[in-house]
Design a protein around this motif. Sequence first.
Motif, PDB file in Angstrom:
ATOM      1  N   PRO A  84      -1.626  12.769   6.669  1.00 43.47           N
ATOM      2  CA  PRO A  84      -1.717  12.014   5.414  1.00 43.47           C
ATOM      3  C   PRO A  84      -3.134  12.050   4.845  1.00 43.47           C
ATOM      4  N   LYS A  85      -3.241  12.217   3.529  1.00 44.52           N
ATOM      5  CA  LYS A  85      -4.584  12.211   2.924  1.00 44.52           C
ATOM      6  C   LYS A  85      -5.234  10.828   3.085  1.00 44.52           C
ATOM      7  N   GLU A  86      -4.394   9.802   3.229  1.00 48.79           N
ATOM      8  CA  GLU A  86      -4.922   8.442   3.406  1.00 48.79           C
ATOM      9  C   GLU A  86      -5.645   8.294   4.743  1.00 48.79           C
ATOM     10  N   MET A  87      -5.433   9.267   5.666  1.00 49.63           N
ATOM     11  CA  MET A  87      -6.121   9.243   6.962  1.00 49.63           C
ATOM     12  C   MET A  87      -7.359  10.142   6.973  1.00 49.63           C
TER      13      MET A  87
ATOM     14  N   PHE B 185       3.062  -1.276   4.098  1.00 52.61           N
ATOM     15  CA  PHE B 185       2.820   0.141   3.811  1.00 52.61           C
ATOM     16  C   PHE B 185       4.137   0.796   3.409  1.00 52.61           C
ATOM     17  N   VAL B 186       4.105   1.524   2.310  1.00 53.59           N
ATOM     18  CA  VAL B 186       5.276   2.317   1.943  1.00 53.59           C
ATOM     19  C   VAL B 186       4.991   3.729   2.440  1.00 53.59           C
ATOM     20  N   THR B 187       5.676   4.115   3.508  1.00 54.78           N
ATOM     21  CA  THR B 187       5.351   5.384   4.161  1.00 54.78           C
ATOM     22  C   THR B 187       6.462   6.415   3.972  1.00 54.78           C
TER      23      THR B 187
ATOM     24  N   LEU C  13       0.859  -1.194   0.000  1.00 63.17           N
ATOM     25  CA  LEU C  13       0.000   0.000   0.000  1.00 63.17           C
ATOM     26  C   LEU C  13       0.893   1.243   0.000  1.00 63.17           C
ATOM     27  N   PRO C  14       1.099   1.842  -1.159  1.00 59.56           N
ATOM     28  CA  PRO C  14       1.939   3.053  -1.212  1.00 59.56           C
ATOM     29  C   PRO C  14       1.168   4.231  -0.626  1.00 59.56           C
ATOM     30  N   VAL C  15       1.686   4.801   0.444  1.00 58.71           N
ATOM     31  CA  VAL C  15       1.012   5.930   1.110  1.00 58.71           C
ATOM     32  C   VAL C  15       1.999   7.058   1.417  1.00 58.71           C
ATOM     33  N   ALA C  16       3.071   7.128   0.621  1.00 58.44           N
ATOM     34  CA  ALA C  16       4.146   8.067   0.951  1.00 58.44           C
ATOM     35  C   ALA C  16       4.073   9.394   0.194  1.00 58.44           C
ATOM     36  N   GLY C  17       3.083   9.536  -0.688  1.00 60.47           N
ATOM     37  CA  GLY C  17       3.030  10.741  -1.548  1.00 60.47           C
ATOM     38  C   GLY C  17       2.816  12.025  -0.771  1.00 60.47           C
ATOM     39  N   TRP C  18       3.117  13.159  -1.412  1.00 60.90           N
ATOM     40  CA  TRP C  18       2.998  14.470  -0.779  1.00 60.90           C
ATOM     41  C   TRP C  18       1.541  14.915  -0.619  1.00 60.90           C
ATOM     42  N   GLY C  19       0.682  14.426  -1.506  1.00 61.97           N
ATOM     43  CA  GLY C  19      -0.711  14.885  -1.470  1.00 61.97           C
ATOM     44  C   GLY C  19      -0.823  16.362  -1.770  1.00 61.97           C
ATOM     45  N   THR C  20      -0.086  16.825  -2.805  1.00 63.20           N
ATOM     46  CA  THR C  20      -0.028  18.273  -3.071  1.00 63.20           C
ATOM     47  C   THR C  20      -1.389  18.856  -3.465  1.00 63.20           C
ATOM     48  N   ARG C  21      -2.256  18.012  -4.051  1.00 67.35           N
ATOM     49  CA  ARG C  21      -3.556  18.540  -4.464  1.00 67.35           C
ATOM     50  C   ARG C  21      -4.421  18.896  -3.250  1.00 67.35           C
ATOM     51  N   PHE C  22      -4.006  18.435  -2.098  1.00 69.07           N
ATOM     52  CA  PHE C  22      -4.798  18.653  -0.892  1.00 69.07           C
ATOM     53  C   PHE C  22      -4.093  19.555   0.126  1.00 69.07           C
TER      54      PHE C  22
ATOM     55  N   GLN D  17      12.622   9.360  -0.343  1.00 69.88           N
ATOM     56  CA  GLN D  17      12.340  10.490  -1.240  1.00 69.88           C
ATOM     57  C   GLN D  17      11.128  10.111  -2.074  1.00 69.88           C
ATOM     58  N   GLN D  18      10.245  11.079  -2.286  1.00 73.63           N
ATOM     59  CA  GLN D  18       9.023  10.757  -3.022  1.00 73.63           C
ATOM     60  C   GLN D  18       9.322  10.804  -4.522  1.00 73.63           C
ATOM     61  N   LEU D  19       9.859   9.690  -5.021  1.00 81.19           N
ATOM     62  CA  LEU D  19      10.287   9.647  -6.425  1.00 81.19           C
ATOM     63  C   LEU D  19       9.262   8.938  -7.310  1.00 81.19           C
ATOM     64  N   GLY D  20       8.011   8.958  -6.884  1.00 81.46           N
ATOM     65  CA  GLY D  20       6.954   8.432  -7.712  1.00 81.46           C
ATOM     66  C   GLY D  20       6.425   7.080  -7.253  1.00 81.46           C
ATOM     67  N   LEU D  21       5.253   6.728  -7.833  1.00 79.71           N
ATOM     68  CA  LEU D  21       4.572   5.489  -7.447  1.00 79.71           C
ATOM     69  C   LEU D  21       5.433   4.251  -7.740  1.00 79.71           C
ATOM     70  N   GLY D  22       6.090   4.277  -8.916  1.00 79.69           N
ATOM     71  CA  GLY D  22       6.943   3.136  -9.279  1.00 79.69           C
ATOM     72  C   GLY D  22       8.047   2.941  -8.253  1.00 79.69           C
ATOM     73  N   HIS D  23       8.660   4.043  -7.852  1.00 80.47           N
ATOM     74  CA  HIS D  23       9.723   4.002  -6.854  1.00 80.47           C
ATOM     75  C   HIS D  23       9.190   3.505  -5.507  1.00 80.47           C
ATOM     76  N   ALA D  24       7.963   3.912  -5.164  1.00 83.12           N
ATOM     77  CA  ALA D  24       7.352   3.462  -3.900  1.00 83.12           C
ATOM     78  C   ALA D  24       7.200   1.939  -3.914  1.00 83.12           C
ATOM     79  N   VAL D  25       6.731   1.406  -5.029  1.00 82.79           N
ATOM     80  CA  VAL D  25       6.547  -0.051  -5.127  1.00 82.79           C
ATOM     81  C   VAL D  25       7.903  -0.763  -5.027  1.00 82.79           C
TER      82      VAL D  25
ATOM     83  N   SER E 154      -2.330  -1.813  -3.837  1.00 85.78           N
ATOM     84  CA  SER E 154      -3.587  -1.070  -3.680  1.00 85.78           C
ATOM     85  C   SER E 154      -3.245   0.371  -3.345  1.00 85.78           C
ATOM     86  N   LEU E 155      -3.667   1.297  -4.185  1.00 86.43           N
ATOM     87  CA  LEU E 155      -3.359   2.704  -3.915  1.00 86.43           C
ATOM     88  C   LEU E 155      -4.132   3.202  -2.695  1.00 86.43           C
ATOM     89  N   GLY E 156      -3.449   4.026  -1.906  1.00 81.78           N
ATOM     90  CA  GLY E 156      -3.984   4.447  -0.610  1.00 81.78           C
ATOM     91  C   GLY E 156      -5.074   5.489  -0.655  1.00 81.78           C
TER      92      GLY E 156
END
Length: 299
Positions: free
Chosen positions: A28-31, A57-59, A11-20, A108-116, A131-133
């Motif tokens: 975290p937007k996942e919360m 979880f990839v945090t 479950l990749p949940v490490a993104g910045w969530g910049t849209r939010f 480092q948030q280097l993208g979804l592929g990097h998170a996986v 499963s995307l968070g």
Amino acid sequence: MEQRRVRKAVLPVAGWGTRFLPATKAMPKEMFPIIDKPVIQFIVEELLDAGVENAIFVTGRHKRPIEHHFDINTDLERHLEEAGKEEILENIREISHMINPIYVRQKQQLGLGHAVLTAEPAVGSEPFIVSLGDIILEKGSENIKKMLSLYNRFERSVIALFEVPEEEVGKYGIAKVREIEDDVLLIEDLVEKPSPEEAPSNLAIVGRYIFTPRIFHKLRDTKPGKGGEIQLTDAMKLLLEEEAIYAYRIEGKVYDTGNPLDYLKTVFEFALRREDIGEELLSFMTRLISKQSQLIDKP
Ligand code: UTP
């Protein structure tokens, strides 16, 4: 012995969530709650209902609330016990024992592929779910079960797709597919965010995947794309050169909670369905809408 059954989910949940932002500066937007349940809990429950109990979880920084949510909170439990709030206490205890999570840090948030790819040491060389968070499925576990049965039959990666309106293809990764038998689709090509003219279909990648461990090799070979990010879709394209990838058409609705408008739509839809608050919310919204339209109608 090589593990062929799918036992683990990333479950990749490490993104910045910049849209939010600024809401996601420290939370975290996942919360974010869908009324009173965080988005990530829906996703964990979907996996559990489908029989997948190992969550990785990839945090990243500021993602600690996710860890706390699935942990035991003895102070809270004691408080609820003393207050005689049995029902909510049971619910809180259930969440603490839901899963035995593994947390892997994406530095480092280097993208979804990097998170996986960051999850590789915890996954090892076995097939796994991603499963995307921030995506909730209306028929969550039913869809996962069907994806798992496709995987069990072919032992190849399976990607979930859903139909989007033609004018929205530019927001998604779009798949070109070939139906080989009823409800069995093979992916022929993947195009990231095409224009409606370039799009080979209106079937978008939706945030649920099953991968063979071969994807890790392909992620390592993937060059950073837009914004220096390692894109999962690019690695999937490389995988496609070597292995067949099957597609699965999602049943039911897809709820994106990663941007303010779609998040709000999700909250309202779920709230209107609730027995305890749905009716009152509907009459409140009806009054609000009628007031709003009177204002608009006034010259
Ligand atoms: P998104 O692109 O929706 O998340 O990635 P984001 O990057 O946090 O959002 P914006 O675009 O800045 O608003 C889908 C999922 O992948 C995770 C996110 O946490 C989200 O759940 N992700 C994304 C990572 O774990 N690491 C990344 O480097 C990027």
